[in-house]
Scaffold this active site. Structure first.
Site, PDB file in Angstrom:
ATOM      1  CG  LEU A 206      25.576  56.417  25.619  1.00  0.00           C
ATOM      2  CD1 LEU A 206      25.534  57.223  24.333  1.00  0.00           C
ATOM      3  CD2 LEU A 206      24.597  55.251  25.535  1.00  0.00           C
ATOM      4  CG  HIS A 207      30.849  59.577  29.422  1.00  0.00           C
ATOM      5  ND1 HIS A 207      31.484  59.614  28.217  1.00  0.00           N
ATOM      6  CD2 HIS A 207      31.144  60.736  30.044  1.00  0.00           C
ATOM      7  CE1 HIS A 207      32.163  60.733  28.124  1.00  0.00           C
ATOM      8  NE2 HIS A 207      31.971  61.443  29.203  1.00  0.00           N
TER       9      HIS A 207
END
Ligand code: UD1
Length: 355
Positions: A206-207
Site C-alpha cells: 500500500l503506498h
C-alpha cells in the site's frame, strides 16, 4: 558505439532497468549504458538492495534528490539531469514507468533534443488526480520511441494521436524479470516467526498517494485489512508507515507490518501467499504471473486486462468490502502466455535502440 543514458530513481524502475541492463551488457561491444539514479528512493531497503540482488551496474551518478513536493522534486531532478546530459550528450535517454524521475528525465532530454525512449508506455488510469497519470501522459508525448507492454497500451497511444512509427509493442519487462528471477526467490528471514497459522496468508502492499494521503480512506483500508480472517503480511513503504502513524493505526489485528522486502523476497512471498491485496501497478501483474488472485484497492487500474480475465478485482476503500473480498475472492487463474508478451521484451527494446 551507441551511448544510452538510463534514468532511474524509484524501486520499480530498478527492477525494470535490471532486465534491459542485462541485455545491454551482452552487447557491450556495440552499446554503452550510463545509469543516472535521481535518488528519489534512498533508503537501503528501497534502493541499494535491488542493485545488489539484481546485479544492476552501479549508477555513474546519484543525484541524491528525493523527498519534497512533487514540483520541487521534479524541478530539482530536471536541472540536475540536464547538467549530466549537457556534459556528454548520449544517443538515447531511456526512461521507465511513471514516477517523477521518469518525467524529469524525459523533459530534460526532450528540451536538449536528445531522443527519449519510454518503457511501459501507453498506460492510463484516466484519473488525473494521480501524479503518476500526469507523468505518464507527459512522458509519452515527449518520447520518440514508445515501448508498450500490451495491446491496450498500444491502442491508447494511437487514440491519443501517436503515429505507429513511434510505437513498438514489445511486451512487459516485468514479465521478463518474473521469469528470470523465479528460481532465485528466497524466503525473508522473519517469515517463520510471524505466526501465520497454517491456513495461508494474504500479501499486501500500500503506498499510493490516493490511499495514504487521505486519512479517512487509509483508516478504512486499515480496518478492512485487520478484519480479515486470513493473516495479512504487509511490507510497509516509508510513506505508508508515516501515514499509518498519523492516523493512529495500532497493531493487534490481522495485519503483520514488516519492513520493505527485496525483489527476491517478494518473489517468494508472491509464490507462497494465497491472495494479494495492493494498490501497486507492478504487484497486480506479479500476482497474475504467480496465478494468485489480486484485490486492488483503487477506483481504477491501468492493467484492465487483469480485471477482464477475472484475475483482479477493484475494491473500494471500504472496510467491509475489503474484508469480504479477502475472504471470498479466490478465482482459479491460469496465466495466459501472451497477455504480457513472451518474456523477451528487454531483448526487443535493445534491438530497437540499436536500430
Ligand atoms: C513513487 C512513485 C510511484 C511508484 C513508487 C514505488 C511518483 C510520483 N510516485 O512513489 O509511482 O509506484 O514510487 O515505490 O514518483 N521515502 C523514504 N525512503 C525512501 C523513499 C521515499 O522515506 O527510500 C519517503 C519520501 O521522502 C517521501 C515518501 O517516502 O516522503 C514518498 O516517496 P516518493 O518518492 O515521493 O514517492 P513514492 O510514494 O515512493
Amino acid at each position: 558505439m551507441l551511448e544510452i543514458v538510463t534514468i532511474v530513481g524509484a524501486r520499480p524502475q530498478f527492477i525494470k532497468a535490471a532486465t534491459v541492463s542485462r541485455e545491454i551488457s551482452v552487447r557491450a561491444g556495440s552499446i554503452r549504458e550510463r545509469i543516472v539514479h535521481t535518488g528519489q528512493h534512498y533508503d537501503a531497503n528501497m534502493s541499494q538492495v535491488f542493485f545488489d540482488e539484481l546485479a544492476i551496474p552501479t549508477p555513474d551518478v546519484n543525484l541524491g534528490i528525493g523527498g519534497g513536493t512533487h514540483g520541487a522534486m521534479t524541478g530539482r531532478q530536471l536541472e540536475a539531469i540536464e547538467a549530466v546530459l549537457l556534459n556528454r550528450p548520449p544517443d538515447w535517454v531511456l526512461v521507465y514507468g511513471d514516477t517523477n524521475s521518469t518525467l524529469a528525465g524525459a523533459l530534460a532530454a526532450a528540451k536538449l533534443q536528445i531522443p527519449v525512449a519510454h518503457v511501459e508506455s501507453g498506460l492510463r488510469s484516466f484519473n488525473r488526480a494521480m501524479p503518476e497519470e500526469i507523468n505518464r501522459i507527459a512522458t509519452d508525448h515527449l518520447s520518440s520511441l514508445l515501448f508498450t507492454p500490451t495491446a491496450t497500451a498500444t491502442a491508447q497511444l494511437v487514440a491519443e494521436g501517436m503515429t505507429h512509427s513511434r510505437i513498438r509493442q514489445v511486451g512487459d519487462v516485468m514479465y521478463d524479470a518474473a521469469l528470470f528471477y523465479k528460481d532465485r526467490a528466497k524466503a525473508p528471514e522473519w517469515l517463520g516467526s510471524l505466526d501465520l497459522g497454517t491456513g495461508g496468508f494474504a500479501l499486501c502492499t500500500l503506498h499510493r498517494a490516493e490511499n495514504t494521503d487521505d486519512p479517512e480512506r487509509l483508516a478504512a483500508i486499515w480496518e478492512g485489512l485487520n478484519r480479515s480472517e486470513v493473516p495479512v503480511v504487509l511490507p510497509v513503504h516509508p510513506r505508508t508507515r508515516r501515514a499509518l502513524a498519523a492516523v493512529g493505526a495500532v497493531d493487534g489485528g490481522s495485519v503483520r507490518l514488516v519492513d520493505p522486502v527485496s525483489f527476491l523476497e517478494m518473489a517468494h512471498l508472491l509464490n507462497s501467499c494465497m491472495v494479494v491485496v495492493t494498490d501497486s501497478g507492478g504487484l497486480q501483474k506479479e500476482a497474475y504471473f504467480n496465478e494468485r488472485p489480486c484485490i486492488t484497492v483503487r477506483d481504477q487500474t491501468e492493467w484492465v486486462e487483469l480485471v477482464d480475465v477475472g484475475a483482479n478485482r477493484l475494491v473500494a476503500a471500504d472496510a467491509e468490502a475489503i474484508a469480504s473480498a479477502l475472504q471470498q475472492f479466490r478465482p482459479q487463474i491460469q496465466a495466459s502466455a501472451d497477455l504480457f508478451g513472451t518474456g523477451k521484451a528487454a531483448r526487443s527494446i535493445v534491438d530497437e535502440l540499436c536500430g
